[in-house]
Design an enzyme around this catalytic site. Structure first.
Site, PDB file in Angstrom:
ATOM      1  N   HIS A   5     -15.050  22.385 -48.559  1.00 24.64           N
ATOM      2  CA  HIS A   5     -16.080  22.421 -47.512  1.00 24.64           C
ATOM      3  C   HIS A   5     -15.690  23.410 -46.422  1.00 24.64           C
ATOM      4  O   HIS A   5     -14.503  23.559 -46.098  1.00 24.64           O
ATOM      5  CB  HIS A   5     -16.358  21.034 -46.934  1.00 24.64           C
ATOM      6  CG  HIS A   5     -15.200  20.375 -46.245  1.00 24.64           C
ATOM      7  ND1 HIS A   5     -14.923  20.562 -44.913  1.00 24.64           N
ATOM      8  CD2 HIS A   5     -14.252  19.516 -46.698  1.00 24.64           C
ATOM      9  CE1 HIS A   5     -13.864  19.850 -44.572  1.00 24.64           C
ATOM     10  NE2 HIS A   5     -13.435  19.204 -45.645  1.00 24.64           N
TER      11      HIS A   5
ATOM     12  N   ASP B  47     -17.200  23.419 -43.268  1.00 25.89           N
ATOM     13  CA  ASP B  47     -17.361  22.893 -41.916  1.00 25.89           C
ATOM     14  C   ASP B  47     -16.064  22.252 -41.448  1.00 25.89           C
ATOM     15  O   ASP B  47     -15.174  21.957 -42.256  1.00 25.89           O
ATOM     16  CB  ASP B  47     -18.507  21.888 -41.859  1.00 25.89           C
ATOM     17  CG  ASP B  47     -18.211  20.612 -42.638  1.00 25.89           C
ATOM     18  OD1 ASP B  47     -17.773  20.720 -43.800  1.00 25.89           O
ATOM     19  OD2 ASP B  47     -18.405  19.506 -42.099  1.00 25.89           O
TER      20      ASP B  47
ATOM     21  N   ASP C 166      -7.885  22.004 -43.247  1.00 24.90           N
ATOM     22  CA  ASP C 166      -8.989  21.132 -43.651  1.00 24.90           C
ATOM     23  C   ASP C 166     -10.319  21.733 -43.208  1.00 24.90           C
ATOM     24  O   ASP C 166     -10.734  21.541 -42.071  1.00 24.90           O
ATOM     25  CB  ASP C 166      -8.784  19.746 -43.033  1.00 24.90           C
ATOM     26  CG  ASP C 166      -9.837  18.742 -43.428  1.00 24.90           C
ATOM     27  OD1 ASP C 166     -10.531  18.970 -44.433  1.00 24.90           O
ATOM     28  OD2 ASP C 166      -9.973  17.725 -42.724  1.00 24.90           O
TER      29      ASP C 166
ATOM     30  N   GLU D 101     -19.236  18.079 -44.715  1.00 30.39           N
ATOM     31  CA  GLU D 101     -18.346  16.994 -45.121  1.00 30.39           C
ATOM     32  C   GLU D 101     -17.800  16.251 -43.918  1.00 30.39           C
ATOM     33  O   GLU D 101     -17.666  15.018 -43.942  1.00 30.39           O
ATOM     34  CB  GLU D 101     -17.200  17.541 -45.976  1.00 30.39           C
ATOM     35  CG  GLU D 101     -16.388  16.490 -46.710  1.00 30.39           C
ATOM     36  CD  GLU D 101     -15.256  15.881 -45.879  1.00 30.39           C
ATOM     37  OE1 GLU D 101     -14.752  14.806 -46.250  1.00 30.39           O
ATOM     38  OE2 GLU D 101     -14.884  16.500 -44.854  1.00 30.39           O
ATOM     39  N   GLU D 102     -17.468  16.974 -42.848  1.00 32.09           N
ATOM     40  CA  GLU D 102     -16.881  16.338 -41.676  1.00 32.09           C
ATOM     41  C   GLU D 102     -17.897  15.526 -40.873  1.00 32.09           C
ATOM     42  O   GLU D 102     -17.524  14.801 -39.953  1.00 32.09           O
ATOM     43  CB  GLU D 102     -16.232  17.395 -40.771  1.00 32.09           C
ATOM     44  CG  GLU D 102     -15.107  18.195 -41.413  1.00 32.09           C
ATOM     45  CD  GLU D 102     -13.863  17.365 -41.708  1.00 32.09           C
ATOM     46  OE1 GLU D 102     -13.914  16.125 -41.619  1.00 32.09           O
ATOM     47  OE2 GLU D 102     -12.829  17.958 -42.050  1.00 32.09           O
TER      48      GLU D 102
ATOM     49  N   HIS E 229      -7.741  17.069 -38.517  1.00 31.41           N
ATOM     50  CA  HIS E 229      -8.583  16.377 -37.531  1.00 31.41           C
ATOM     51  C   HIS E 229      -7.911  16.280 -36.153  1.00 31.41           C
ATOM     52  O   HIS E 229      -8.568  15.869 -35.201  1.00 31.41           O
ATOM     53  CB  HIS E 229      -8.977  14.957 -37.973  1.00 31.41           C
ATOM     54  CG  HIS E 229      -9.844  14.916 -39.183  1.00 31.41           C
ATOM     55  ND1 HIS E 229     -10.621  13.816 -39.507  1.00 31.41           N
ATOM     56  CD2 HIS E 229     -10.080  15.822 -40.159  1.00 31.41           C
ATOM     57  CE1 HIS E 229     -11.282  14.050 -40.629  1.00 31.41           C
ATOM     58  NE2 HIS E 229     -10.963  15.264 -41.044  1.00 31.41           N
TER      59      HIS E 229
END
Length: 473
Positions: free
Chosen positions: A109, A111, A142, A177-178, A442
């Protein structure tokens, strides 16, 4: 679980040498492309600029077109169930298999999570910065590194074996996705034939450490919701009525406390666990990787990894209540909290939600009114490790890293995998990744270990080459 051990030295074939040389030679370009993606603040949350996510999709699509191997490269968006709104744009590319070769779907992903507070970062979150052997920036690990691992592996395959290979490829680079993959199920339904594959590689997980690769074989599910506790129709003076009237803060504290046993484990009847063996992992390692403060004890029971991989967990991730700065001598009438529950593999998320709902309603103190809404669920995942694609992936990882991969569980959740299983029940799903325990996805100062990145690319390049020589099974 697989023991961590070095592989037996194997003869290095000319084909493997060419792939290694292609990955090594391409690293400067790969890193430059990754840095360009990190500079795009493609946060998919509603409060952020959606144009930046679209810009990120354009950049990824241009990189994919530049590979010159796909029959079709499109930027597509699908509808969010329950409304007319479209999800953020994804990149979808396809190449048909030939001469009986399998097709592999590569997922990542583009995003990213919100950056948080700039002052918590040692460098600008959207200005990729190399310090030592790590690249820092939001999305550096990520999952823009996952995007680039796919692209770099295909580049290496083309350089080593030419563009006229027989392996079928589908590339799906998601854009939200996030933010919960809200349009994921619709996207799968609308593009089912384009995405159909014999094996699916999800490059969005972790490795055991910077020297040892891992294949993720278990993921916890999740249940999140908003909990509102009310005891009063309006605020009242705490001095005049405190001691006789329970306010919402008191009731909320008591209610939340009921979710936990004395050792900090979950105390909700109906939430289940599974019993699986786990590798050795010490409390000291837990402290090192999480920043657990000296003097603070870990919670729970069983091995450390069983608490993370195969038992439920409940976290209060947010509270709406009077702030300390605005605190007055007042009995608070209502408090709202956000609760995130991780569900052990093997338990349906809907069943876990019903257990949580029943517990909260039964334990509301002083007759407080309890309301639950904004519920979101995601299913847990267990991999069938007996398939040929798992064996090929393990062999490719061992060849690239020089040590056997470890089968790991992950405490986090990737709920969309349940959709992949539902739509493509015959596909073998392989959850890999470019992260390591210090990547801090994150969190502020998210980073990518450059050595892990190189070996992850090489692993995937070896896997693609192996599948290009394999008859469809």
């Amino acid at each position: 679980m697989t023991d961590i051990r070095e592989t037996e030295p194997a003869a290095i074939t000319p084909a493997a040498q060419e792939l290694r040389a292609a990955v090594e030679g391409g690293l400067p370009t790969t890193l430059a492309d990754l840095c360009a993606l990190v500079r795009i603040p493609s946060v998919s949350w509603d409060a952020f600029d959606a144009d930046q996510v679209a810009r990120s999709a354009d950049a990824v699509a241009n990189l994919v077109r530049g590979l010159g191997v796909f029959d079709s490269v499109e930027i597509k968006a699908a509808g969010i169930p329950g409304g007319a709104e479209l999800g953020h744009p994804a990149v979808l590319a396809t190449r048909a298999a030939r001469r009986g070769r399998p097709t592999v779907l590569l997922y990542a992903h583009h995003d990213v999570q919100p950056p948080g507070q700039d002052e918590d970062w040692e460098s600008n979150p959207f200005e990729p910065t190399i310090r030592g052997d790590r690249l820092y920036g939001r999305g550096a690990a990520d999952d823009k590194a996952g995007v680039m691992a796919h692209i770099a592996a295909i580049r290496a395959l083309v350089e080593a074996e030419g563009p006229d290979f027989d392996l079928g490829l589908a590339l799906f680079i998601e854009g939200e996705e996030e933010f919960g993959s809200r349009s994921f199920s619709t996207f799968l339904e609308e593009n089912q034939e384009a995405l159909r594959a014999d094996a699916i590689v999800v490059a969005d997980s972790n490795n055991w450490d910077v020297s040892t690769p891992a294949l993720t074989t278990a993921l916890r599910g999740n249940v999140t919701f908003r909990l509102t506790v009310r005891t009063l129709d309006h605020a009242s003076h705490s001095g005049m009525f405190g001691g006789a009237v329970p306010d919402a803060m008191m009731a909320t504290v008591r209610l939340l406390s009921s979710l936990y046993a004395e050792d900090g484990s979950v105390a909700v009847t109906g939430l289940t666990s599974i019993d699986v063996p786990t590798p050795d992992y010490s409390v000291g390692q837990l402290r090192l990787e999480t920043g657990l403060t000296a003097g603070v004890s870990p919670i729970g029971h069983g091995t450390v990894l069983s608490r993370i991989w195969s038992q439920p967990a409940i976290t209060v991730t947010g509270i709406d209540a009077p702030s300390v700065a605005n605190a007055s001598n007042t009995l608070t009438p209502v408090v709202t909290v956000r609760i995130s529950t991780r569900v052990a593999p093997g338990q349906p998320a809907a069943e876990a939600y019903l257990a949580l709902q029943a517990h909260l309603l039964a334990h509301a103190p002083f007759g407080a009114r309890v309301d639950i809404d904004d519920v979101d669920t995601g299913e847990a995942f267990l991999v069938d490790t007996e398939g040929w694609a798992v064996a090929e992936t393990r062999s490719a990882m061992a060849e690239a890293w020089g040590v056997e991969p470890v089968d790991i569980g992950v405490g986090g959740s990737i709920p969309f995998i349940a959709d992949l299983v539902r739509v493509f029940p015959d596909a073998q799903i392989l959850v890999t990744g470019v992260e390591d325990p210090d990547s801090r996805a994150h969190s502020p100062n998210e980073s990518l270990h450059l050595g892990v990145f190189k070996r992850a690319i090489l692993s995937e390049a070896f896997l693609l080459a192996r599948l290009n020589r394999r008859s469809e099974s």
